[in-house]
Write an enzyme that holds these catalytic residues in place. Sequence first.
Site, PDB file in Angstrom:
ATOM      1  CB  SER A   1      22.229  77.694  13.197  1.00  0.00           C
ATOM      2  OG  SER A   1      21.834  76.706  12.288  1.00  0.00           O
TER       3      SER A   1
ATOM      4  CG  ASP B   1      23.964  69.815  15.249  1.00  0.00           C
ATOM      5  OD1 ASP B   1      23.403  69.419  14.205  1.00  0.00           O
ATOM      6  OD2 ASP B   1      24.318  70.999  15.430  1.00  0.00           O
TER       7      ASP B   1
ATOM      8  CG  HIS C   1      21.318  72.598  15.032  1.00  0.00           C
ATOM      9  ND1 HIS C   1      22.624  72.871  14.706  1.00  0.00           N
ATOM     10  CD2 HIS C   1      20.584  73.582  14.454  1.00  0.00           C
ATOM     11  CE1 HIS C   1      22.681  73.966  13.946  1.00  0.00           C
ATOM     12  NE2 HIS C   1      21.449  74.410  13.780  1.00  0.00           N
TER      13      HIS C   1
END
Length: 336
Positions: free
Chosen positions: A181, A278, A310
Amino acid sequence: MSTSTASVFLVLLLHTSISANDSSDILYDIPPFIRVYTNGTIQRFIGTRVAPPLTDPITRVQSKDIVIHPTVNVTARLYLPGNAIPGKKTPLLVYFHGGAFFTESAASPPYHRHLNSVVARANVVAVSVNYRLAPENPLPICYEDSWLALKWVFSHFKGYGKEPWINKYVDFRHVHVGGDSAGANIAHNMAIRAGSDHETGGVLLDGLFLNCPHFWGEKRIGNEDTSNIPIKNMMESIWVHAYPNSRGLDDPLLNPASDPNLSRLGCRKVLVYVAGNDILRGRGWYYKQALRKSGWNGIVKVVQVQGEEHDFGVRFPDTPNALQMLQNFAAFLQLD
Ligand SMILES: *[C@@H]1O[C@H](CO)[C@@H](O)[C@H](O)[C@H]1NC(C)=O
Ligand SMILES: *[C@@H]1O[C@H](CO)[C@@H](O)[C@H](O)[C@H]1NC(C)=O
Ligand SMILES: *[C@@H]1O[C@H](CO)[C@@H](O)[C@H](O)[C@H]1NC(C)=O
Ligand SMILES: *[C@@H]1O[C@H](CO)[C@@H](O)[C@H](O)[C@H]1NC(C)=O
């Protein structure tokens, strides 16, 4: 910044502060990460828990917390595989945790567990970096801290660095950077810097691992138009509040496709993981396309995992898809 960009930002600011919570003492709110009050109080909803650095009973991986730079307080958690033998050198992973630039740490239980698993499976030494978090420390501070940490790692190249685990066990022909991320965003930017900067002390990065990378941009691509608006707004709100002085959503730090230096990405191979459900998955594919277009001379592979959310590999580590990702990540770190 153009007028239209500025007004989009203003709308976003108003949007996040009003619609997320009516209470007027809230400056902005970015669930599930943080809430910031007008009086300066910052509330973090995730990533504040701390797991101690102990020998992991299951994997036998050892870990310890070290200080890289005392005055700016850049620290890291180091990991050593259970079967490490002095003199027998292994690859190194320098890891950057996620959390939208606002939350989490290397000591946070999901990250501590993730690193234990990666180190055990891949048989590598790892340095999991604590860069300073926004909004107290707005971007680009996280990039400066992370670069400081990477340079500190490089300073062990000849075996005379401060940290014996790195001096004794690391094979500097196989140094990888990675993250998930926002941490994947940082890892990418570290590889860019390693490819353009002369301060690497001669170290060349081998691989770059990007797990659900947090990239974005002004123009909508792939699945972003059809996906849900609140998440789209959240992505923009994160960037605006984490980096108030940025050049906007096409800042090369957030949108690698707009980086004139992309072809200098300083590694030989890249593995990108994206999750089917995601909103960021299109950015992972776009990244590969941009790298190819730039003329960068390396190998890039994207793996899309259907039905996953995600950051599934860190958040749901026991699922078959997460275990499969772990195995591929480990193979990526080990292979020549
Ligand atoms: C707004 O925040 C306050 C303070 O934390 C909270 O008590 C309230 O329930 C929130 N309101 C909404 C609509 O989320
Ligand atoms: C700031 O405001 C919040 C919400 O009203 C409150 O919980 C907090 O205690 C306040 N902090 C200070 C330092 O006044
Ligand atoms: C320094 O960083 C560590 C780890 O991120 C954190 O726990 C600690 O509170 C920080 N200390 C200061 C003085 O900011
Ligand atoms: C590209 O790299 C050069 C040399 O390292 C640097 O001065 C410049 O700021 C970089 N450009 C961008 C947009 O990052």
